[in-house]
Design an enzyme around this catalytic site. Structure first.
Site, PDB file in Angstrom:
ATOM      1  N   LYS A  32       0.678  -1.923  -2.968  1.00 25.22           N
ATOM      2  CA  LYS A  32       0.348  -2.982  -3.934  1.00 25.22           C
ATOM      3  C   LYS A  32      -0.993  -2.691  -4.579  1.00 25.22           C
ATOM      4  O   LYS A  32      -1.870  -2.013  -4.001  1.00 25.22           O
ATOM      5  CB  LYS A  32       0.335  -4.373  -3.294  1.00 25.22           C
ATOM      6  CG  LYS A  32      -0.695  -4.611  -2.162  1.00 25.22           C
ATOM      7  CD  LYS A  32      -2.105  -4.906  -2.635  1.00 25.22           C
ATOM      8  CE  LYS A  32      -3.108  -5.038  -1.487  1.00 25.22           C
ATOM      9  NZ  LYS A  32      -4.502  -4.937  -1.899  1.00 25.22           N
ATOM     10  N   GLY A  82      -0.934  -0.120   2.599  1.00 24.63           N
ATOM     11  CA  GLY A  82       0.091   0.794   3.099  1.00 24.63           C
ATOM     12  C   GLY A  82       0.623   0.375   4.455  1.00 24.63           C
ATOM     13  O   GLY A  82       1.834   0.450   4.706  1.00 24.63           O
ATOM     14  N   SER A  90       0.785  -2.611   5.588  1.00 22.01           N
ATOM     15  CA  SER A  90       1.620  -3.802   5.348  1.00 22.01           C
ATOM     16  C   SER A  90       2.985  -3.396   4.815  1.00 22.01           C
ATOM     17  O   SER A  90       4.010  -3.979   5.186  1.00 22.01           O
ATOM     18  CB  SER A  90       0.932  -4.730   4.335  1.00 22.01           C
ATOM     19  OG  SER A  90      -0.342  -5.095   4.805  1.00 22.01           O
ATOM     20  N   ASP A 131      -0.795  -9.369   3.601  1.00 19.66           N
ATOM     21  CA  ASP A 131      -0.133  -8.656   2.497  1.00 19.66           C
ATOM     22  C   ASP A 131       1.320  -8.306   2.798  1.00 19.66           C
ATOM     23  O   ASP A 131       2.002  -7.739   1.947  1.00 19.66           O
ATOM     24  CB  ASP A 131      -0.866  -7.324   2.201  1.00 19.66           C
ATOM     25  CG  ASP A 131      -2.270  -7.517   1.677  1.00 19.66           C
ATOM     26  OD1 ASP A 131      -2.552  -8.589   1.105  1.00 19.66           O
ATOM     27  OD2 ASP A 131      -3.086  -6.586   1.829  1.00 19.66           O
TER      28      ASP A 131
HETATM   29  P1  ATP Z   1      -5.403  -3.906   3.952  1.00 21.02           P
HETATM   30  O1  ATP Z   1      -3.919  -4.221   4.031  1.00 21.02           O
HETATM   31  O2  ATP Z   1      -6.187  -4.503   5.065  1.00 21.02           O
HETATM   32  O3  ATP Z   1      -5.975  -4.065   2.577  1.00 21.02           O
HETATM   33  P2  ATP Z   1      -5.578  -1.139   3.443  1.00 21.02           P
HETATM   34  O4  ATP Z   1      -4.550  -1.185   2.388  1.00 21.02           O
HETATM   35  O5  ATP Z   1      -6.969  -0.902   3.000  1.00 21.02           O
HETATM   36  O6  ATP Z   1      -5.512  -2.399   4.326  1.00 21.02           O
HETATM   37  P3  ATP Z   1      -3.934   0.321   5.344  1.00 21.02           P
HETATM   38  O7  ATP Z   1      -3.448   1.642   4.876  1.00 21.02           O
HETATM   39  O8  ATP Z   1      -2.953  -0.795   5.418  1.00 21.02           O
HETATM   40  O9  ATP Z   1      -5.211  -0.048   4.485  1.00 21.02           O
HETATM   41  O10 ATP Z   1      -4.613   0.556   6.769  1.00 21.02           O
HETATM   42  C1  ATP Z   1      -5.584  -0.262   7.361  1.00 21.02           C
HETATM   43  C2  ATP Z   1      -5.769   0.217   8.815  1.00 21.02           C
HETATM   44  O11 ATP Z   1      -4.575  -0.089   9.527  1.00 21.02           O
HETATM   45  C3  ATP Z   1      -5.934   1.720   8.940  1.00 21.02           C
HETATM   46  O12 ATP Z   1      -7.278   2.034   9.049  1.00 21.02           O
HETATM   47  C4  ATP Z   1      -5.155   2.095  10.215  1.00 21.02           C
HETATM   48  O13 ATP Z   1      -6.011   2.321  11.297  1.00 21.02           O
HETATM   49  C5  ATP Z   1      -4.320   0.874  10.550  1.00 21.02           C
HETATM   50  N1  ATP Z   1      -2.855   1.125  10.540  1.00 21.02           N
HETATM   51  C6  ATP Z   1      -1.992   0.670  11.440  1.00 21.02           C
HETATM   52  N2  ATP Z   1      -0.740   1.018  11.128  1.00 21.02           N
HETATM   53  C7  ATP Z   1      -0.772   1.718   9.999  1.00 21.02           C
HETATM   54  C8  ATP Z   1       0.223   2.335   9.178  1.00 21.02           C
HETATM   55  N3  ATP Z   1       1.508   2.297   9.478  1.00 21.02           N
HETATM   56  N4  ATP Z   1      -0.198   2.961   8.060  1.00 21.02           N
HETATM   57  C9  ATP Z   1      -1.520   2.978   7.739  1.00 21.02           C
HETATM   58  N5  ATP Z   1      -2.491   2.434   8.485  1.00 21.02           N
HETATM   59  C10 ATP Z   1      -2.137   1.788   9.608  1.00 21.02           C
END
Ligand code: ATP
Length: 300
Positions: free
Chosen positions: A10, A105, A107, A140
């Site tokens: 997103k 990602g 989420s 999210d």
């Molecule tokens: P947010 O949804 O909080 O905005 P983001 O989009 O910045 O997060 P994500 O890629 O969702 O980042 O990852 C946030 C943290 O979640 C990562 O630092 C990682 O340690 C943890 N995590 C757990 N499962 C996953 C997954 N399947 N993919 C990516 N990160 C994951």
């Protein structure tokens, strides 16, 4: 049996953030758009529970936890508990959404896992239950189920689709190093101790979407977390300038960052902007939105 579900990353076209609530969450008024950078989650029948993750060359595999800390484990166990069954499956995640990049990602993977395991285990979970489980997993996650373009309120988990008839072209520049979303919110609180209880409304963005005009949308893009992300990562300001100088209509930090987004006039312009930015950055992606939420792509 094997089920593969694809779920989109997103971006936030509008991210209004209010002062923290009693429960510690920040109230949001956000306009989410699902874009074509997607992760695939594949679930296969198995006698136990296993999870594997694969990433493209440009992504740091170590940034994604593969033990019980992965949000896919939590999604699987939550769904299984909800139905009183054991979580028996071999699940693999093929990532394309930048990790810790402000594109949700994790989420997306959680939403994809809910849908894939619901099909694999033939549970027929009603949509409302899936959305409630999604909201329990993260703010999210419901949007990753719904996809398209949607207004998010509450802490982002209350999602209502909004009309978005155009296709918007984005250049996406991930960062080698992620930013922690809680750290960005903490910096937001420090920089903006007088934030209003009610987040900024999204009217200008919703009106711009209805015009289908990229110049209008460029003028309306809004991210209250951007100053905090730039404070933690001053190099992103240079990247935003580079995008502007490369012909983008507007640059914006994606959610809590550090991924930066650049809105382009159309597909050709997006490729031109990406070409210019890629003289200075290794990983530059072109995508568009809105796209569908978590959906089955293989069922065999
Ligand atoms: P947010 O949804 O909080 O905005 P983001 O989009 O910045 O997060 P994500 O890629 O969702 O980042 O990852 C946030 C943290 O979640 C990562 O630092 C990682 O340690 C943890 N995590 C757990 N499962 C996953 C997954 N399947 N993919 C990516 N990160 C994951």
């Amino acid at each position: 049996m094997t089920v593969t579900v694809r779920a989109p990353g997103k971006i936030n076209l509008h991210l209004g953030v209010g002062a923290p609530r009693q429960d510690g969450f920040h109230p949001l008024v956000t306009v989410y758009q699902a874009v074509g950078l997607c992760d695939d989650v594949t679930a296969t029948a198995a006698p136990g529970w296993t999870l594997t993750v694969s990433v493209p060359d440009w992504m740091d595999a170590d940034a994604v936890p593969v033990t019980g800390d992965n949000i896919v484990d939590r999604a699987a166990h939550l769904l299984a508990r909800h139905h009183g069954i054991d979580s028996l499956a071999a699940v693999s995640v093929a990532k394309a959404i930048p990790v810790a990049g402000g594109m949700a990602g994790g989420s997306a993977d959680a939403a994809a896992a809910l849908v894939a395991l619901d099909r694999l285990w033939a549970l027929g979970t009603p949509d409302d239950d899936l959305l409630a489980l999604a909201a329990e997993l993260g703010s999210d996650v419901p949007f990753a189920l719904v996809g398209g373009t949607a207004l998010g309120t509450g802490r982002g988990e209350l999602v209502e689709p909004v009309p978005d008839p155009a296709t918007w072209w984005w250049v996406v520049v991930p960062s080698a190093e992620g930013l922690s979303t809680p750290a960005v919110y903490r910096r937001f609180d420090e920089l903006d101790p007088g934030a209003p209880a009610e987040p900024a409304a999204a009217d200008a963005t919703l009106a711009a979407l209805a015009t289908g005009d990229p110049e209008q949308l460029a003028g309306a893009l809004h991210n209250d977390l951007q100053p905090a992300a730039l404070d933690l990562r001053p190099d992103l300001a240079d990247l935003l300038d580079l995008g502007k100088g490369s012909g983008a209509l507007r640059g914006l930090v994606s959610g809590s960052g550090p991924t930066c987004l650049f809105l382009a006039e159309d597909a050709d312009a997006a490729r031109d902007v990406a070409g210019r930015i890629s003289r200075h950055h290794d990983v530059v992606l072109v995508t568009n939105g809105p796209v569908a939420g978590a959906h089955v792509v293989t069922y065999a």
